[in-house]
Write a protein that holds these residues in place. Structure first.
Motif, PDB file in Angstrom:
ATOM      1  N   PRO A  34      -2.323  -6.405  -5.342  1.00  0.00           N
ATOM      2  CA  PRO A  34      -0.894  -6.236  -5.063  1.00  0.00           C
ATOM      3  C   PRO A  34      -0.116  -7.467  -5.506  1.00  0.00           C
ATOM      4  CG  PRO A  34      -2.108  -6.661  -3.030  1.00  0.00           C
ATOM      5  CD  PRO A  34      -3.114  -6.678  -4.127  1.00  0.00           C
ATOM      6  N   SER A  66      -4.137   1.631   1.857  1.00  0.00           N
ATOM      7  CA  SER A  66      -3.888   2.567   0.739  1.00  0.00           C
ATOM      8  C   SER A  66      -4.847   3.737   0.805  1.00  0.00           C
ATOM      9  CB  SER A  66      -4.094   1.897  -0.608  1.00  0.00           C
ATOM     10  OG  SER A  66      -3.197   0.888  -0.828  1.00  0.00           O
ATOM     11  N   GLY A  93      -2.491  -1.758 -11.443  1.00  0.00           N
ATOM     12  CA  GLY A  93      -1.121  -2.191 -11.241  1.00  0.00           C
ATOM     13  C   GLY A  93      -0.290  -2.166 -12.507  1.00  0.00           C
ATOM     14  N   SER A 138       0.807  -1.213   0.000  1.00  0.00           N
ATOM     15  CA  SER A 138       0.000   0.000   0.000  1.00  0.00           C
ATOM     16  C   SER A 138       0.845   1.271   0.000  1.00  0.00           C
ATOM     17  CB  SER A 138      -0.954  -0.013   1.187  1.00  0.00           C
ATOM     18  OG  SER A 138      -0.268  -0.287   2.372  1.00  0.00           O
ATOM     19  N   TRP A 191      -6.047  -2.576   0.671  1.00  0.00           N
ATOM     20  CA  TRP A 191      -6.979  -1.559   0.160  1.00  0.00           C
ATOM     21  C   TRP A 191      -7.230  -0.477   1.203  1.00  0.00           C
ATOM     22  CZ3 TRP A 191     -10.836  -5.864  -1.551  1.00  0.00           C
ATOM     23  CH2 TRP A 191     -10.346  -6.460  -2.721  1.00  0.00           C
ATOM     24  N   GLU A 211       4.412   3.449  -2.031  1.00  0.00           N
ATOM     25  CA  GLU A 211       5.198   3.571  -3.251  1.00  0.00           C
ATOM     26  C   GLU A 211       6.582   4.096  -2.914  1.00  0.00           C
ATOM     27  OE1 GLU A 211       5.780   3.441  -6.392  1.00  0.00           O
ATOM     28  OE2 GLU A 211       4.009   2.328  -7.036  1.00  0.00           O
ATOM     29  N   GLY A 228       2.110  -0.304 -13.812  1.00  0.00           N
ATOM     30  CA  GLY A 228       3.095   0.745 -13.574  1.00  0.00           C
ATOM     31  C   GLY A 228       3.671   1.322 -14.858  1.00  0.00           C
ATOM     32  N   ASN A 288      -2.801   2.871 -12.402  1.00  0.00           N
ATOM     33  CA  ASN A 288      -2.327   2.616 -11.048  1.00  0.00           C
ATOM     34  C   ASN A 288      -3.200   1.593 -10.339  1.00  0.00           C
ATOM     35  OD1 ASN A 288       0.035   4.018 -10.498  1.00  0.00           O
ATOM     36  ND2 ASN A 288      -1.065   5.951 -10.301  1.00  0.00           N
ATOM     37  N   LEU A 289      -4.520   1.750 -10.492  1.00  0.00           N
ATOM     38  CA  LEU A 289      -5.448   0.824  -9.845  1.00  0.00           C
ATOM     39  C   LEU A 289      -5.226  -0.598 -10.326  1.00  0.00           C
ATOM     40  CD1 LEU A 289      -8.767   2.856  -9.820  1.00  0.00           C
ATOM     41  CD2 LEU A 289      -7.565   1.979  -7.828  1.00  0.00           C
ATOM     42  N   SER A 327       0.177   4.563  -4.003  1.00  0.00           N
ATOM     43  CA  SER A 327      -0.030   3.194  -4.479  1.00  0.00           C
ATOM     44  C   SER A 327      -1.449   2.682  -4.285  1.00  0.00           C
ATOM     45  CB  SER A 327       0.929   2.246  -3.773  1.00  0.00           C
ATOM     46  OG  SER A 327       0.601   0.907  -4.056  1.00  0.00           O
ATOM     47  N   GLN A 348      -3.461   0.306  -5.505  1.00  0.00           N
ATOM     48  CA  GLN A 348      -3.438  -0.850  -6.385  1.00  0.00           C
ATOM     49  C   GLN A 348      -4.484  -1.858  -5.944  1.00  0.00           C
ATOM     50  OE1 GLN A 348      -0.091  -3.723  -6.586  1.00  0.00           O
ATOM     51  NE2 GLN A 348       0.642  -2.351  -8.141  1.00  0.00           N
TER      52      GLN A 348
END
Lengths: 172, 192
Positions: free
Chosen positions: B144, B170, B102, A125, B167, A127, B104, B99-100, B139, B141
């Protein structure tokens, strides 16, 4: 819990169906994606070799323990497992460094241990904050980052604390 | 910066190993660590390839684009100034949805496009650049994948059972970042 482990499967099933109905070449897309994943792993490897060596040295030399002991009183008070101190320190600076530390914790304490889970949630979670800031501001040609760094570090702090608390609540 | 960090940690480790008298052990650990990195990478390579395959499919079949459309109302609220430009709004949407999912590799170019356009718009929109950065450092995501791969290779019973925790954490971190950004923005000296 059964529902939870079903979630990724359901997502993939839905995705597969959706893609097929929209006339996408599912197999080719998957193949190309897997190829990208392999390249990503290859890109990770050199950094991970160096960082694994560094982290093992750090642990064997006693420096790791020293750092953990240093941070322990504060972290214990906050309810964060003190073993994750190094992970939290490295996370905003180096993505592969943090991954190396986290995987060391996960193998040492076990993937389903509280510390292992906590490390996993912290990594999942957050970066590599400073890297992201550097990339975006330099790409935009803006030199003054202004409040971006303190705000992003606040986000990181909130992430680590909530990761520790949530893990403690769910699996503690 | 990473070079300095590496050197610092390395030298400190050497100092500590001499101090605590386990220099031989430390030398061993150095080589062992390097050795262990490759099996580790191989251990997660399969899952990484697998996830990246599905994410590629999500992007190609238009699910990522769909998601970015759905995110537009939210982005209009977060970026009231820069979202007036359609080009920036679509770049922001692409960035957030990648981003959601993943992705990148897709998120960064889109984010950079948005950042460049924001900087070009001048003062008011420029104020929203730190917001974009905060959103990207948190992040968000959904799956993960990398860390789940690490957990799987370490023998987790259900590698993905950390997802709700990821979740929530984040989400809390994004909220903290956005909150801090809006408070700091008002108090920042250079901005009147």
């Amino acid at each position: 819990m059964a529902l939870l482990s079903l979630t990724p499967l359901l997502l993939l099933g839905f995705l597969c169906l959706y893609a097929r109905l929209r006339g996408c070449d599912v197999y080719q897309a998957l193949l190309d994606g897997a190829d990208k994943g392999l390249r990503l792993t290859l890109e990770l490897m050199p950094a991970l070799v160096l960082l694994f060596a560094l982290i093992h040295t750090l642990r064997a030399s006693g420096l790791g323990e020293y750092l953990v002991d240093l941070a322990a009183p504060l972290l214990r008070r906050l309810g964060v497992p003190e073993e994750t101190a190094l992970l939290m320190l490295l996370r905003p600076l180096s993505g592969s460094g943090a991954l190396a530390v986290a995987s060391e914790l996960i193998t040492r304490f076990g993937a389903d241990s509280l510390i292992g889970r906590c490390a996993a949630v912290m990594i999942g979670s957050s970066e590599t904050t400073f890297y992201v800031i550097a990339v975006y501001f330099s790409a935009a040609g803006v030199r003054e980052t202004r409040w971006a760094i303190p705000a992003a570090l606040c986000a990181d702090l909130a992430c680590f604390l909530s990761a520790a608390w949530i893990c403690r609540l769910l699996w503690g | 910066m990473l070079g300095t960090l590496f050197t610092l940690i390395f030298l400190l480790s050497l100092y500590f190993s001499v101090l605590s008298g386990n220099a031989a052990q430390t030398g061993n650990a150095l080589l062992l660590g390097a050795q262990e990195a490759i099996p580790f990478c191989l251990g997660i390579a399969g899952s990484l390839c697998f996830w990246s395959a599905w994410m590629e499919l999500a992007e190609r079949c238009g699910l990522a684009a769909r998601l970015s459309d759905l995110l537009r109302p939210l982005l209009r609220r977060l970026f009231p100034r820069s979202s007036q430009s359609g080009e920036i709004l679509s770049a922001l949407g692409e960035n957030l949805s990648a981003n959601l999912l993943g992705l990148g590799n897709a998120a960064t170019p889109a984010g950079i496009r948005a950042a460049r356009a924001m900087a070009a718009l001048g003062e008011p929109a420029r104020d929203e650049l730190p917001l974009l950065v905060v959103l990207n450092t948190a992040s968000l995501q959904l799956v993960p994948g990398t860390i789940a791969a690490v957990r799987a290779s370490a023998g987790a019973a259900a590698p993905f059972d950390i997802m709700p925790a990821v979740w929530l954490s984040s989400l809390l971190s994004v909220c903290a970042g956005l909150g801090a950004a809006s408070i700091l923005k008002r108090r920042w000296p250079s901005c009147r």
